[in-house]
Design a protein around this motif. Structure first.
Motif, PDB file in Angstrom:
ATOM      1  N   UNK A  49       0.793  -1.222   0.000  1.00 35.92           N
ATOM      2  CA  UNK A  49       0.000   0.000   0.000  1.00 35.92           C
ATOM      3  C   UNK A  49       0.828   1.275   0.000  1.00 35.92           C
ATOM      4  N   UNK A  50       2.127   1.157  -0.204  1.00 36.70           N
ATOM      5  CA  UNK A  50       2.992   2.336  -0.158  1.00 36.70           C
ATOM      6  C   UNK A  50       3.237   2.871  -1.562  1.00 36.70           C
ATOM      7  N   UNK A  51       3.027   4.162  -1.716  1.00 39.30           N
ATOM      8  CA  UNK A  51       3.417   4.864  -2.935  1.00 39.30           C
ATOM      9  C   UNK A  51       4.669   5.646  -2.559  1.00 39.30           C
ATOM     10  N   UNK A  52       5.779   5.287  -3.141  1.00 40.43           N
ATOM     11  CA  UNK A  52       7.057   5.910  -2.798  1.00 40.43           C
ATOM     12  C   UNK A  52       7.559   6.719  -3.986  1.00 40.43           C
ATOM     13  N   UNK A  53       7.560   8.031  -3.835  1.00 35.65           N
ATOM     14  CA  UNK A  53       8.017   8.942  -4.880  1.00 35.65           C
ATOM     15  C   UNK A  53       9.341   9.600  -4.472  1.00 35.65           C
ATOM     16  N   UNK A  54      10.205   8.822  -3.851  1.00 34.87           N
ATOM     17  CA  UNK A  54      11.471   9.368  -3.382  1.00 34.87           C
ATOM     18  C   UNK A  54      11.308  10.064  -2.055  1.00 34.87           C
ATOM     19  N   UNK A  55      11.272  11.394  -2.088  1.00 37.28           N
ATOM     20  CA  UNK A  55      11.116  12.150  -0.849  1.00 37.28           C
ATOM     21  C   UNK A  55       9.685  12.122  -0.313  1.00 37.28           C
ATOM     22  N   UNK A  56       8.730  11.848  -1.185  1.00 37.45           N
ATOM     23  CA  UNK A  56       7.321  11.801  -0.779  1.00 37.45           C
ATOM     24  C   UNK A  56       6.844  10.364  -0.720  1.00 37.45           C
TER      25      UNK A  56
END
Length: 98
Positions: A49-56
């Motif tokens: 369920x994690x959306x990882x956009x680097x810093x966000x």
């Protein structure tokens, strides 16, 4: 919420936001359940369920129905808050019948 609890369930939310922000959010919207902080996103990642956009990082709005033995009994992806309680009640009734 009371019907969900009457069916033997405990409701909690999980977010990658910090605990102070979650406390303000819960107070603002008068949430009748606990919000847990998963600041690093480890739990959200394990549940896909994690959306990882680097810093966000964001946690998707998914719901997991976990049975008394700790196993995931049902997964509801991209839940709609207006319908989620009804979906959980139906899932809990099905789980209780099994």
């Amino acid at each position: 919420m009371m019907e969900i609890e009457a069916l033997g369930a405990v409701v909690c939310g999980l977010s990658v936001d910090g605990s102070e922000r979650l406390a303000r959010f819960a107070e603002k919207y008068r949430l009748p359940f606990v919000l847990l902080s998963d600041r690093g996103g480890a739990v959200a990642a394990r549940y896909g369920s994690l959306i990882n956009l680097g810093l966000l990082k964001f946690a998707r709005r998914n719901t997991f129905l976990i049975d008394p033995k700790g196993r995931v009994a049902a997964v509801y992806l991209g839940v709609q808050p207006a319908r989620n309680a009804a979906d959980m009640i139906a899932g809990l009734k099905e789980l209780n019948r099994a």
